[in-house]
Design an enzyme around this catalytic site. Sequence first.
Site, short mmCIF file in Angstrom:
data_model
loop_
_atom_site.label_atom_id
_atom_site.label_comp_id
_atom_site.label_asym_id
_atom_site.label_seq_id
_atom_site.Cartn_x
_atom_site.Cartn_y
_atom_site.Cartn_z
N GLU A 178 -34.09 12.06 -6.95
CA GLU A 178 -32.80 11.76 -6.32
C GLU A 178 -32.92 11.62 -4.81
OE1 GLU A 178 -29.57 14.43 -7.30
OE2 GLU A 178 -29.03 13.25 -9.04
N HIS A 219 -53.05 15.95 -25.13
CA HIS A 219 -53.17 15.38 -26.47
C HIS A 219 -52.10 14.34 -26.74
CE1 HIS A 219 -56.24 18.39 -27.76
NE2 HIS A 219 -55.73 18.97 -26.68
N LYS A 251 -21.27 6.55 -13.79
CA LYS A 251 -19.99 7.27 -13.92
C LYS A 251 -18.83 6.29 -13.90
CE LYS A 251 -21.54 11.37 -11.40
NZ LYS A 251 -21.37 12.15 -10.18
O1 PA5 Z 1 -28.36 16.93 -6.51
C1 PA5 Z 1 -27.21 16.62 -6.75
O2 PA5 Z 1 -26.38 16.55 -5.84
C2 PA5 Z 1 -26.73 16.33 -8.14
O3 PA5 Z 1 -27.75 16.38 -9.07
C3 PA5 Z 1 -25.68 17.33 -8.55
O4 PA5 Z 1 -26.22 18.62 -8.46
C4 PA5 Z 1 -25.15 17.08 -9.94
O5 PA5 Z 1 -24.73 15.77 -10.07
C5 PA5 Z 1 -24.03 18.03 -10.29
O6 PA5 Z 1 -22.97 17.87 -9.39
P1 PA5 Z 1 -21.82 18.93 -9.27
O7 PA5 Z 1 -22.41 20.22 -8.83
O8 PA5 Z 1 -20.88 18.36 -8.28
O9 PA5 Z 1 -21.18 19.07 -10.63
#
Ligand code: PA5
Length: 445
Positions: A287, A308, A422
């Site tokens: 990310e 394996h 989303k």
């Molecule tokens: O790193 C990030 O920001 C995302 O992976 C969030 O942690 C994830 O989308 C969950 O978001 P939230 O805590 O708003 O539910």
Amino acid sequence: MISLNIEKTLGFISKENVFAYESQVKAAQDALENGTGKGNDFLGWLHLPSSITQEHLADLKATAQVLRDNCEVVVVAGIGGSYLGARAVIEALSNSFTWLQDKKSTPVILYAGHNIGEDYLYELTEYLQDKKFGVINISKSGTTTETALAFRLLKKQCEDQRGKDMAKKVIVAITDAKKGAARVTADNEGYKSFIIPDNVGGRFSVLTPVGLLPIAVAGFDIEKLVAGATAMEKLCGKDVPFAENPAAIYAATRNELYKHDKKIEILVNFNPKLHYVSEWWKQLYGESEGKENKGIFPAAVDFSTDLHSMGQWIQEGERTIYETVISVEKTNHKLEVPSDAQNLDGLNFLAGKRVDEVNKMAELGTQLAHVDGGVPNIRIVIPALNEESIGGLLYFFEKACGISGYLLGVNPFNQPGVEAYKKNMFALLNKPGYEEESKAIRARL
Ligand code: PA5
């Protein structure tokens, strides 16, 4: 606390070129420290370990104790950065087999809100039917569909099974100070709640209550975890010389490998307990760096299991990969291979040896084979699986990620690409406010 060895990358890239990053790394470190780089409103993780107070830890421990005293099972509801850090630490430190036994002192920790599997959620609610359970609802935005949906189910079941008053005691919210549905619910219902700081993004939040509360509920020492991270914060500090700073060297090496067409980094462990550390690491780097059509693809394998399955590809597939191995120096238990009078399996050559010696030779043999096969190898050694070393390892990866993202030229602290699915999902589900998108997406079907 950690030793980093890049010697086995040096047939593929030169040490000189890695060290040529020194000034760029310094600029990246300065940008992080001074808040002058991209995403500078999300730098709360940088000095988080050293700023955690004893009062805060005491509050977390007291809340964990309420859950431990009143629950056989605690469900951690969260997705991405809102659950992977806790799971990484808990699974690295837990006994591999006794964790599912209902014990008096330590609740079983289960996870929800990280998928929308109907069977998963059905089976979870079924499993919880005769259990005294509690929930830690974790969402920074407070509006993530996966987590909100699971929490809706769990909240109702907890209230139905345990009554409103007990539910109030055993449901804890970890969310934004003001915004989002999770905050509204927590305030309305009177749940104990913790705040995720505005300036700490999900994937950098393991040392906030997001990670610390579930880890404390699971019975692990969060003071030691934070102490390990604090020690690593110093070791990777901006004034530590480049050659002595593991985060700087790791960030520079992976960027130099990337320049040489090594587009995929495979995080390797030889200890199944580290599986979720790899899942956490994949999210952290994926990310943070995968944007603007750039970024090393973070993959992971568990060895020797995956030797394996993926071993063939790694040995002889396309040469676009390198490996980063997390090696654990010492096991927590001792187990020797027994001698056998008949030796029908031919294993007496191992009799009297520690199982870990066999594992370490698998590790060394694999390293040599993969390097011979054209796969550069970075090696990270941690002393043991305990709170201090895991705390240190997590902070090391966070710091290296911040530096590495800046070396790559991206904003390592946002995740704009996550919104695309989303928007489509909401349009397809006719979420109010998505009417136009709904029409447009249906025209494409
Ligand atoms: O790193 C990030 O920001 C995302 O992976 C969030 O942690 C994830 O989308 C969950 O978001 P939230 O805590 O708003 O539910």
